[in-house]
Design a protein around this motif. Structure first.
Motif, PDB file in Angstrom:
ATOM      1  N   THR A 137       0.844  -1.197   0.000  1.00 31.82           N
ATOM      2  CA  THR A 137       0.000   0.000   0.000  1.00 31.82           C
ATOM      3  C   THR A 137       0.874   1.240   0.000  1.00 31.82           C
ATOM      4  OG1 THR A 137      -1.767  -1.135   1.203  1.00 31.82           O
ATOM      5  CG2 THR A 137      -1.770   1.281   1.273  1.00 31.82           C
ATOM      6  N   PRO A 138       0.649   2.167  -0.924  1.00 27.11           N
ATOM      7  CA  PRO A 138       1.455   3.403  -0.933  1.00 27.11           C
ATOM      8  C   PRO A 138       1.335   4.145   0.395  1.00 27.11           C
ATOM      9  CG  PRO A 138       0.160   3.204  -2.948  1.00 27.11           C
ATOM     10  CD  PRO A 138      -0.330   2.134  -2.030  1.00 27.11           C
ATOM     11  N   LEU A 139       2.466   4.652   0.855  1.00 27.63           N
ATOM     12  CA  LEU A 139       2.492   5.436   2.083  1.00 27.63           C
ATOM     13  C   LEU A 139       2.170   6.884   1.729  1.00 27.63           C
ATOM     14  CD1 LEU A 139       5.643   3.731   3.522  1.00 27.63           C
ATOM     15  CD2 LEU A 139       3.409   3.741   4.633  1.00 27.63           C
ATOM     16  N   THR A 140       1.002   7.350   2.128  1.00 28.73           N
ATOM     17  CA  THR A 140       0.535   8.685   1.787  1.00 28.73           C
ATOM     18  C   THR A 140       0.012   9.383   3.032  1.00 28.73           C
ATOM     19  OG1 THR A 140      -1.725   7.968   1.331  1.00 28.73           O
ATOM     20  CG2 THR A 140      -0.137   7.834  -0.498  1.00 28.73           C
ATOM     21  N   GLU A 141      -0.299  10.661   2.880  1.00 28.91           N
ATOM     22  CA  GLU A 141      -0.811  11.431   4.006  1.00 28.91           C
ATOM     23  C   GLU A 141      -2.169  10.915   4.473  1.00 28.91           C
ATOM     24  OE1 GLU A 141      -2.787  15.050   1.340  1.00 28.91           O
ATOM     25  OE2 GLU A 141      -1.069  15.413   2.637  1.00 28.91           O
ATOM     26  N   ASP A 142      -2.853  10.085   3.666  1.00 28.46           N
ATOM     27  CA  ASP A 142      -4.146   9.536   4.065  1.00 28.46           C
ATOM     28  C   ASP A 142      -4.030   8.587   5.253  1.00 28.46           C
ATOM     29  OD1 ASP A 142      -5.405  10.906   2.050  1.00 28.46           O
ATOM     30  OD2 ASP A 142      -5.369   9.238   0.634  1.00 28.46           O
ATOM     31  N   ILE A 143      -2.869   7.979   5.432  1.00 26.64           N
ATOM     32  CA  ILE A 143      -2.731   7.022   6.525  1.00 26.64           C
ATOM     33  C   ILE A 143      -1.688   7.445   7.555  1.00 26.64           C
ATOM     34  CG2 ILE A 143      -3.522   5.063   5.135  1.00 26.64           C
ATOM     35  CD1 ILE A 143      -0.641   4.172   4.887  1.00 26.64           C
ATOM     36  N   VAL A 144      -1.038   8.591   7.353  1.00 27.81           N
ATOM     37  CA  VAL A 144      -0.066   9.093   8.322  1.00 27.81           C
ATOM     38  C   VAL A 144      -0.725  10.215   9.116  1.00 27.81           C
ATOM     39  CG1 VAL A 144       2.207  10.091   8.700  1.00 27.81           C
ATOM     40  CG2 VAL A 144       1.858   8.480   6.816  1.00 27.81           C
ATOM     41  N   ARG A 145      -0.830  10.043  10.418  1.00 25.49           N
ATOM     42  CA  ARG A 145      -1.461  11.039  11.289  1.00 25.49           C
ATOM     43  C   ARG A 145      -0.400  11.636  12.231  1.00 25.49           C
ATOM     44  NH1 ARG A 145      -7.014   9.223  11.787  1.00 25.49           N
ATOM     45  NH2 ARG A 145      -7.604   8.545   9.680  1.00 25.49           N
ATOM     46  N   GLY A 146      -0.580  12.907  12.581  1.00 25.84           N
ATOM     47  CA  GLY A 146       0.269  13.540  13.581  1.00 25.84           C
ATOM     48  C   GLY A 146       1.479  14.265  13.041  1.00 25.84           C
ATOM     49  N   ALA A 147       1.724  14.213  11.724  1.00 22.42           N
ATOM     50  CA  ALA A 147       2.851  14.924  11.112  1.00 22.42           C
ATOM     51  C   ALA A 147       2.332  16.173  10.416  1.00 22.42           C
ATOM     52  CB  ALA A 147       3.575  14.026  10.118  1.00 22.42           C
ATOM     53  N   LEU A 148       3.137  17.233  10.397  1.00 22.58           N
ATOM     54  CA  LEU A 148       2.762  18.453   9.684  1.00 22.58           C
ATOM     55  C   LEU A 148       3.316  18.483   8.274  1.00 22.58           C
ATOM     56  CD1 LEU A 148       2.984  21.328  12.318  1.00 22.58           C
ATOM     57  CD2 LEU A 148       1.176  19.649  11.900  1.00 22.58           C
ATOM     58  N   ASP A 149       4.258  17.584   7.970  1.00 18.26           N
ATOM     59  CA  ASP A 149       4.850  17.563   6.631  1.00 18.26           C
ATOM     60  C   ASP A 149       5.389  16.164   6.379  1.00 18.26           C
ATOM     61  OD1 ASP A 149       5.762  18.515   4.163  1.00 18.26           O
ATOM     62  OD2 ASP A 149       7.709  19.127   4.976  1.00 18.26           O
TER      63      ASP A 149
END
Length: 395
Positions: free
Chosen positions: A11-23
């Motif tokens: 699964t591609p690692l995208t902002e859809d599944i990464v929480r808590g980061a600003l960038d």
């Protein structure tokens, strides 16, 4: 005949599944979460800040899946202090439907060799590591992988034995917090047992943690990053790093606090905003900074800190924790006359003299795992109480 396990699904690692980061920075290896945006990082070349903001305290992968096995490839960057005991590998905490379900470490990776006696730093490259979580239930569930709070971590690949989809919004309020290494999670047992994460769990909120080890210095770019970050609840813990680094006198401190709060209010004019003064730290209660490493203890394999300031310098406006607490209380009281959603909390209500007698600071500066839990419980009991500054239901 034994059944053949299903093939791995990447699964591609995208902002859809990464929480808590600003960038999220694209690197040659994958994705590097940052807790400050690129424009803010460009305004400060300090190595300590660069290290702290790239350590993903409070950052987690969150997704829905029926997978019974999950693999995550990462490239960690580990710190090695010459003469000090080896630091343990960073822990990854697995939660399934909000409950602890496992832990793992990523061996290998890059290393930064730091000689505190000479100030030299050496970088060594290493291999990508693979974490594996197995034996999960086959029903649809929410999976969270909390990244090590104290170890820079590049995300390389996510594999599962069933499809993955982003988790829907939780419906919880978002709590944005800024503070020092204590808020960052220094010496906590794992990423889900830093005091802000423990408090967020008790308060039923989603955390964005801008605790930046050594870097809670009232930097204008941090205030602007907070201004621009969506949040329902906000807190700032101010003081210890200003004394540690001896970066300003009282003349500069008071306007800097006002400016920091003004900037946050530009983006969040009515959100509950809690100003927290320093926890008890006998090292700097009445002795100014700067703080230094105690190299005599380092030779014994122990990391401890000492205060190098002179108490007589308080008359010249050098900051101590006592002076910072008094001024923060005065500033908040002054501003609260026109800002009813601004609140103050004395940090000694979270960790005070009785706590220090029972649970002393191992290195004279940072709390241990048990103390993180106590601080988190007390913060939640205060902030999320029925009449507390963060009282209220879901967003």
């Amino acid at each position: 005949m034994a059944s053949t396990p299903p093939p791995w699904i990447t699964t591609p690692l995208t902002e859809d599944i990464v929480r808590g980061a600003l960038d999220l920075e694209r690197t040659p290896h994958g994705l590097l979460p940052h807790r400050l945006p690129a424009w803010a990082r460009a305004q400060c070349s300090d190595a300590q800040l660069a290290m702290a903001e790239s350590q993903p305290s409070g950052v987690r992968l969150v997704f829905r899946t029926r997978a019974t096995a999950v693999e995550l490839d990462t490239l960690p960057t580990k710190r090695v202090y010459v003469g000090a005991p080896p630091r343990p590998d960073g822990l990854y905490d697995l939660l399934v439907d909000g409950r602890p379900a496992g832990q793992a470490v990523a061996a290998g990776g890059n290393s930064v060799i730091i000689d505190m006696s000479t100030g030299t730093v050496e970088h060594r490259t290493g291999p990508v590591a693979t974490l594996r979580f197995t034996g999960l239930s086959a029903d649809t569930k929410t999976v969270e992988i909390w990244l090590p709070h104290n170890e820079t971590t590049e995300l390389v690949a996510l594999r599962t034995d069933a499809p993955v989809e982003p988790a829907p919004p939780s419906g919880r309020r978002t709590w944005l917090h800024h503070g020092s290494s204590i808020s960052h999670g220094s010496d906590a047992a794992s990423p889900t047992t830093t005091w802000p994460v423990l408090a967020a769990a008790r308060g039923g909120v989603d955390l964005v943690n801008l605790g930046l080890g050594g870097s809670a210095l009232l930097d204008p770019f941090t205030a602007r990053a907070m201004r621009d970050t969506p949040a329902d609840l906000i807190s700032v813990k101010i003081g210890i790093n200003l004394v540690n680094a001896d970066v300003m006198r009282m003349r500069a401190f008071t306007p800097a606090v006002h400016g920091f709060l003004d900037t946050i209010r530009d983006g969040h004019p009515t959100a509950p905003l809690l100003v927290v003064s320093p926890l008890l730290c006998p090292l700097h209660e009445d002795t100014p900074g700067p703080t230094a490493y105690d190299f005599s203890r380092l030779a014994e394999g122990r990391l401890r800190f000492t205060a190098t300031g002179d108490a007589a310098e308080r008359a010249e406006g050098k900051l101590t924790l006592t002076a910072v607490r008094d001024e923060l209380k005065r500033v908040v009281e002054q501003r609260a006359a026109d800002d009813p959603n601004l609140h103050h909390l004395d940090g000694r209500d979270l960790y005070g003299e009785a706590d220090y007698a029972e649970l002393p600071l191992p290195d004279e500066l940072h709390p241990d795992a048990a103390t993180h839990r106590r601080i988190g419980e007390r913060f939640a009991a205060h902030a999320f109480a029925a009449q507390g500054p963060f009282a209220g239901g879901r967003a």
